[in-house]
Write a protein that holds these residues in place. Structure first.
Motif, mmCIF file in Angstrom:
data_model
loop_
_atom_site.group_PDB
_atom_site.id
_atom_site.type_symbol
_atom_site.label_atom_id
_atom_site.label_comp_id
_atom_site.label_asym_id
_atom_site.label_seq_id
_atom_site.Cartn_x
_atom_site.Cartn_y
_atom_site.Cartn_z
ATOM 1 N N HIS A 67 -76.784 14.955 30.524
ATOM 2 C CA HIS A 67 -75.707 15.778 29.970
ATOM 3 C C HIS A 67 -74.476 14.891 29.792
ATOM 4 C CE1 HIS A 67 -73.662 19.602 29.082
ATOM 5 N NE2 HIS A 67 -72.607 19.007 29.630
ATOM 6 N N VAL A 68 -74.062 14.717 28.539
ATOM 7 C CA VAL A 68 -72.824 13.992 28.233
ATOM 8 C C VAL A 68 -71.746 15.041 28.021
ATOM 9 C CG1 VAL A 68 -71.693 12.330 26.728
ATOM 10 C CG2 VAL A 68 -74.149 12.118 27.196
ATOM 11 N N TRP A 69 -70.772 15.030 28.906
ATOM 12 C CA TRP A 69 -69.804 16.113 28.994
ATOM 13 C C TRP A 69 -68.863 16.108 27.797
ATOM 14 C CZ3 TRP A 69 -70.374 19.638 32.874
ATOM 15 C CH2 TRP A 69 -71.252 19.272 33.908
ATOM 16 N N SER A 70 -68.688 17.280 27.196
ATOM 17 C CA SER A 70 -67.865 17.419 26.001
ATOM 18 C C SER A 70 -66.380 17.434 26.365
ATOM 19 C CB SER A 70 -68.226 18.708 25.268
ATOM 20 O OG SER A 70 -67.407 18.895 24.138
ATOM 21 N N GLY A 71 -65.603 16.603 25.674
ATOM 22 C CA GLY A 71 -64.152 16.616 25.825
ATOM 23 C C GLY A 71 -63.618 15.981 27.078
ATOM 24 N N ILE A 72 -64.465 15.465 27.958
ATOM 25 C CA ILE A 72 -64.006 14.858 29.206
ATOM 26 C C ILE A 72 -63.870 13.348 29.015
ATOM 27 C CG2 ILE A 72 -64.588 14.379 31.611
ATOM 28 C CD1 ILE A 72 -65.922 17.061 31.764
ATOM 29 N N ARG A 73 -62.748 12.799 29.441
ATOM 30 C CA ARG A 73 -62.516 11.365 29.398
ATOM 31 C C ARG A 73 -61.962 10.899 30.745
ATOM 32 N NH1 ARG A 73 -65.078 12.224 25.618
ATOM 33 N NH2 ARG A 73 -64.840 11.491 23.450
ATOM 34 N N ILE A 74 -62.508 9.820 31.259
ATOM 35 C CA ILE A 74 -62.025 9.191 32.481
ATOM 36 C C ILE A 74 -61.747 7.731 32.160
ATOM 37 C CG2 ILE A 74 -62.552 8.556 34.875
ATOM 38 C CD1 ILE A 74 -64.394 10.964 35.022
ATOM 39 N N ALA A 75 -60.509 7.314 32.270
ATOM 40 C CA ALA A 75 -60.106 5.952 31.910
ATOM 41 C C ALA A 75 -60.559 5.608 30.500
ATOM 42 C CB ALA A 75 -60.649 4.940 32.915
ATOM 43 N N GLY A 76 -60.472 6.592 29.605
ATOM 44 C CA GLY A 76 -60.856 6.395 28.222
ATOM 45 C C GLY A 76 -62.346 6.438 27.964
ATOM 46 N N ALA A 77 -63.146 6.751 28.976
ATOM 47 C CA ALA A 77 -64.602 6.706 28.851
ATOM 48 C C ALA A 77 -65.195 8.108 28.825
ATOM 49 C CB ALA A 77 -65.199 5.924 30.011
ATOM 50 N N GLY B 197 -92.949 11.573 42.277
ATOM 51 C CA GLY B 197 -92.389 10.379 42.872
ATOM 52 C C GLY B 197 -90.977 10.611 43.375
ATOM 53 N N ASP B 198 -90.255 9.523 43.638
ATOM 54 C CA ASP B 198 -88.882 9.596 44.140
ATOM 55 C C ASP B 198 -87.926 9.875 42.982
ATOM 56 O OD1 ASP B 198 -89.752 9.116 46.688
ATOM 57 O OD2 ASP B 198 -89.249 6.982 46.672
ATOM 58 N N ILE B 199 -87.209 10.975 43.085
ATOM 59 C CA ILE B 199 -86.289 11.412 42.032
ATOM 60 C C ILE B 199 -85.025 10.563 42.069
ATOM 61 C CG2 ILE B 199 -84.860 13.353 41.250
ATOM 62 C CD1 ILE B 199 -87.019 15.206 42.420
ATOM 63 N N SER B 200 -84.515 10.196 40.896
ATOM 64 C CA SER B 200 -83.249 9.469 40.813
ATOM 65 C C SER B 200 -82.187 10.351 40.166
ATOM 66 C CB SER B 200 -83.403 8.163 40.029
ATOM 67 O OG SER B 200 -83.737 8.418 38.690
ATOM 68 N N VAL B 201 -80.954 10.199 40.654
ATOM 69 C CA VAL B 201 -79.816 10.985 40.183
ATOM 70 C C VAL B 201 -78.653 10.035 39.914
ATOM 71 C CG1 VAL B 201 -78.159 12.799 40.735
ATOM 72 C CG2 VAL B 201 -80.535 13.013 41.489
ATOM 73 N N ALA B 202 -78.036 10.189 38.750
ATOM 74 C CA ALA B 202 -76.828 9.435 38.410
ATOM 75 C C ALA B 202 -75.742 10.446 38.050
ATOM 76 C CB ALA B 202 -77.085 8.475 37.266
ATOM 77 N N PRO B 203 -74.912 10.847 39.010
ATOM 78 C CA PRO B 203 -73.939 11.909 38.738
ATOM 79 C C PRO B 203 -72.746 11.460 37.907
ATOM 80 C CG PRO B 203 -73.703 11.097 40.976
ATOM 81 C CD PRO B 203 -74.911 10.415 40.413
ATOM 82 N N LEU B 204 -72.451 10.145 37.902
ATOM 83 C CA LEU B 204 -71.239 9.668 37.250
ATOM 84 C C LEU B 204 -71.520 8.347 36.550
ATOM 85 C CD1 LEU B 204 -68.173 10.001 36.758
ATOM 86 C CD2 LEU B 204 -67.790 8.695 38.858
ATOM 87 N N LEU B 205 -71.685 8.422 35.226
ATOM 88 C CA LEU B 205 -71.805 7.238 34.384
ATOM 89 C C LEU B 205 -70.683 7.287 33.350
ATOM 90 C CD1 LEU B 205 -75.652 7.217 33.761
ATOM 91 C CD2 LEU B 205 -74.384 5.685 35.270
ATOM 92 N N LEU B 206 -69.985 6.180 33.171
ATOM 93 C CA LEU B 206 -68.864 6.093 32.247
ATOM 94 C C LEU B 206 -69.255 5.236 31.047
ATOM 95 C CD1 LEU B 206 -65.944 5.514 34.784
ATOM 96 C CD2 LEU B 206 -66.711 7.677 33.778
#
Length: 309
Positions: free
Chosen positions: A88-98, A136-145
């Motif tokens: 999910h790429v969040w709509s309208g959200i920017r963090i440090a321009g990302a 298998g082992d589930i992977s989670v990436a909660p914060l990618l910029l």
């Protein structure tokens, strides 16, 4: 032409041979080689489903000097893995321009190991073969910029691999590794005119397996690709990776004797990608490993696809 980003699935190859190959059992929570193409390019805003298939086969296991591992009288392994990723790429959200992306990956591995441990005569080799399949082992990436410019794209963040797969210390092969892994990642993609080049660095820190009191060493991987956009949505080129284990395996708080079971391997091969418009894309790629130390040496075939809602 819209291109799509390839992402990690968690392949787990956990052998019951703790001191014969680097990291516990010679595997890793991270399937090195998955993040070669467009690894700095974040997906467009919205929801995305990605489906991955990986086939890995190896008939050779190397020791710390790169020679055939004399501890194995027989060795062969195969992994066929399907994995489903939701991003999910969040709509309208920017963090440090990302832009901000969150994702989860569910792997479904089917693993086969043909292994016999050499023993002094007159003892026959000790069979440690087995098979396993399931979650298998589930992977989670909660914060990618993700940052973008006309020709250069960058992505940074962290991911966690959770010990969700089945694990039994008495089994020769498991779909889970029974410990956490945390990793920092940074990727970039440079796409001037019709050319494309990408690279991604990942540094993973492994937790302790409470069932064996074993902690695998830290892992560094560099994944890369370079190619040319042919027109009509097609592109082709080369891809590969460099993998290095940077710290010793440890058991009961002590480094594993010898070289600490530190592993390394390189891989290189071709890829072919097709973008079928802004919502769909697919890539097929192959990676042949070489110069392995303290781990298996084989070949990986990937087919990876994306669909945007």
């Amino acid at each position: 032409m819209k291109v799509f980003r390839l992402s990690a699935l968690s392949v787990v190859l956990c052998f019951a041979v703790h001191h014969a190959m680097a990291t516990e059992g010679g595997g890793s929570s991270y399937p090195v080689g998955v993040e070669t193409n467009y690894s700095g390019l974040m997906l467009p805003e919205g929801q995305h489903v990605l489906l991955y298939y990986q086939h890995y086969a190896a008939e050779r296991a190397a020791d710390g000097g790169g020679s055939d591992n004399a501890r194995f009288a027989r060795f062969g392994m195969r992994a066929d893995v399907l994995a489903l990723r939701y991003s999910h790429v969040w709509s309208g959200i920017r963090i440090a321009g990302a832009q901000l992306e969150s994702r989860v990956v569910l792997p479904l591995p089917s693993l086969t190991l043909d292994l016999a441990i050499a023993r002094p005569a007159p003892l026959s080799p000790l069979d440690k073969s087995g098979s396993a399949s399931g979650v298998g082992d589930i992977s989670v990436a909660p914060l990618l910029l993700g940052w973008h410019s006309p020709s250069l794209h960058q992505m940074a963040g962290f991911e966690l691999v959770m010990p969700s797969g089945a694990y039994d210390v008495a089994r020769n092969l498991n779909t889970g590794r029974n410990y956490w892994q945390a990793a920092l990642i940074y990727g970039l993609s440079w796409m001037p005119q019709s050319w494309e080049a990408s690279a991604r660095i990942r540094y993973g820190v492994n937790g302790r397996n409470a069932a064996t009191d074993y902690r695998s060493g830290d892992e560094l991987s560099l994944e890369f690709s370079g190619g040319y956009r042919l027109g009509g949505g097609w592109s082709a080129g080369v891809n590969g990776y460099v993998y290095r284990q940077l710290s010793d395996d440890r058991q009961a708080g002590l480094s594993v004797a010898g070289d600490g079971n530190r592993a390394s391997v390189n891989a290189l091969g071709p890829y072919l990608a097709w973008s079928m418009g802004p919502r769909m894309g697919i890539v097929a790629k192959y990676q042949q490993e070489s110069s392995a130390k303290n781990r298996a040496e084989g070949g990986r075939l990937w087919v990876q696809a994306r669909y945007a809602f």
